[in-house]
Design a protein around this motif. Structure first.
Motif, PDB file in Angstrom:
ATOM      1  N   ILE A 377       0.878  -1.174   0.000  1.00 27.67           N
ATOM      2  CA  ILE A 377       0.000   0.000   0.000  1.00 27.67           C
ATOM      3  C   ILE A 377       0.908   1.214   0.000  1.00 27.67           C
ATOM      4  O   ILE A 377       1.577   1.510   1.007  1.00 27.67           O
ATOM      5  N   THR A 411      -3.145   1.853  -3.735  1.00 23.23           N
ATOM      6  CA  THR A 411      -2.854   3.126  -3.055  1.00 23.23           C
ATOM      7  C   THR A 411      -3.962   3.349  -2.028  1.00 23.23           C
ATOM      8  O   THR A 411      -4.956   2.613  -1.996  1.00 23.23           O
ATOM      9  N   SER A 412      -3.794   4.368  -1.215  1.00 18.10           N
ATOM     10  CA  SER A 412      -4.884   4.693  -0.282  1.00 18.10           C
ATOM     11  C   SER A 412      -5.578   5.992  -0.711  1.00 18.10           C
ATOM     12  O   SER A 412      -6.051   6.754   0.114  1.00 18.10           O
ATOM     13  N   THR A 418       0.236   6.705   3.984  1.00 19.63           N
ATOM     14  CA  THR A 418       0.698   6.179   2.697  1.00 19.63           C
ATOM     15  C   THR A 418       0.281   7.129   1.576  1.00 19.63           C
ATOM     16  O   THR A 418       1.023   7.324   0.624  1.00 19.63           O
TER      17      THR A 418
END
Ligand code: MG
Length: 450
Positions: A377, A411-412, A418
């Motif tokens: 992530i 991804t976040s 992140t």
């Protein structure tokens, strides 16, 4: 007499060294094979499962907690090539050029050990032929235990031996015709095949190799001790320790190599029958970015990055999450309990060593990894271009075929640490099989409570 067990605490000081002899040209084994790509390589570089022949032995000794240093004895022409093969590990690996015979190569290894390693704390040395790639996980522990139990001045070593199942015959040496004539039968209970690694008192075997330096022709190290009148202990060897000498050996070893943890599974089957249980484990890890640029380790490979990762070890979040997933499936603590960040020996350590250790813990319980799934992530680096390299590396470390190794990334959406690019997170899940344990319930709860 109470038997001593080798220490299980990772904090103890390792007291053994290993010498791996790979100095023979070893080209005869597949001489009849038409595959130029195979015959062009000496046998230590042939692929066996997910690793080369030599890597099997090298990984065994560098990952073993009893081993303080490894001496790898090679032909001069292979010294430069081998540097690409050696993984960074906290266990130092010293390369040395071998001699014309096995005996001279081992002596060169012992001299190199004395010259390059502080041997004050090293009591024993395991001498191993690289042509025997598949060493059972607990073999070195068993050799050491045997030697420590039988402590006397006359006993200087312990070796694995394999007994014969067939009748053994001798030939009439006076018969000069083309066909051989059977002369007699030997009592097979009195003879066995000597295998390696052979474990010795370091000072005794070093002294013996110097004493017999002018008498060449000893085909193993045990023979020197026999000649000098010392006792050598014999423990049960294993078929998987067979020496790679021809095409048939290669086919059998390849089958063994692709079946992970064979020895432990069969040993545990004897206790538990064929019952197995399947378990799942999960792991999660985070590491923070530094402001300085520098390479980072991710999924077992090295990547260029504009920011280093802050960590005590090499900071590979992917391998750390995988370790914790395996420890979780085994209910065996976590990576911090096995490799405390407070200990200087793990500073800058390769996370491949941690993952190799986790796989060994699984093997010691008779288990096998079935599948793993790793998700990064992060916003950067982009994982896609490196996905297959990571899968190949993890497959190699775990001894698991690549179609059972999944690496993903997400991804976040710009949210959280992140999303702001302050660090990388990784989560992992693994599936394992274990021999069914006595405590595993197969009956409904008698009191009716769920
Ligand atoms: Mg970590």
């Amino acid at each position: 007499m109470q038997k001593k067990s080798p220490p299980s605490d990772v904090n103890f000081v390792p007291s053994c060294a290993a010498i791996i002899v790979a100095a023979g040209s070893g080209t005869r084994a597949l001489a009849g094979d038409t595959s130029a790509s195979i015959t062009a390589l000496t046998k230590q570089f042939w692929q066996l499962g997910t690793k080369t022949v030599l890597e099997h032995s090298l990984d065994y000794f560098t990952a073993h907690r009893l081993i303080a240093a490894v001496i790898l004895v090679l032909p001069k022409c292979q010294i430069s090539r081998i540097n690409d093969l050696i993984m960074p590990t906290p266990t130092p690996v010293h390369l040395v050029v071998g001699g014309a015979t096995r005996q001279e190569s081992v002596r060169a290894g012992l001299n190199a050990l004395e010259a390059s390693v502080d041997t004050d704390s090293i009591a024993h040395v395991a001498i191993h032929d690289a042509a025997r790639p598949l060493i059972p996980t607990n073999l070195l522990d068993r050799l050491l235990t045997a030697l420590e139990v039988e402590k006397d001045d006359k006993t200087v070593g312990a070796i694995p031996v394999l007994s014969f199942a067939d009748s053994i015959k001798t030939f009439d040496q006076n018969h000069t015709n083309k066909s051989k004539i059977i002369d007699s039968s030997l009592n097979r209970s009195k003879i066995a095949i000597a295998q390696t690694p052979q474990l010795f008192n370091l000072r005794a075997i070093t002294s013996l190799h110097r004493e017999f330096a002018d008498q060449l022709g000893f085909t193993d190290d045990c023979s020197l001790a026999e000649k000098a009148g010392f006792n050598i202990l014999a423990i049960d060897g294993a078929k998987q320790l067979m020496k790679l000498t021809d095409n048939d050996d290669y086919i059998m070893l390849e089958q063994w190599a692709t079946r992970t943890n064979t020895t432990f599974l069969s040993a545990n089957k004897a206790k538990t029958g064929n019952m197995t249980e399947t378990r799942h484990g999960t792991g999660f890890d985070v590491h923070k970015f530094d402001h300085e640029s520098g390479p980072i380790w991710l999924g077992g490979i090295k990547l260029d990055s504009d920011r280093r990762i802050l960590a005590h070890s090499d900071g590979d979040v992917g391998l750390h999450a995988l370790c914790d997933a395996i420890f979780g499936a085994l209910a065996d603590g976590d990576i911090g309990s096995h490799f405390p960040p407070s200990e200087p020996q793990w500073k800058n350590a390769s996370s491949a060593v941690f993952l190799t250790f986790a796989i060994r813990r699984l093997a010691e319980r008779g288990g096998a990894l079935i599948h793993l799934d790793l998700t990064f992530i992060c916003e950067n680096p982009k994982i896609g271009p490196h996905r297959n390299a990571m899968r190949a590396r993890i497959s190699k470390i775990c001894g698991l075929s690549i179609d059972r190794v999944s690496v993903k990334a997400t991804t976040s959406e710009g949210l959280g640490f992140t999303g702001r690019g302050e660090g990388i997170a990784a989560q992992a899940s693994v599936s394992i099989t274990l021999p069914a344990l006595p405590g595993m319930s197969t009956q409904p709860n008698q009191d009716g409570q769920g």
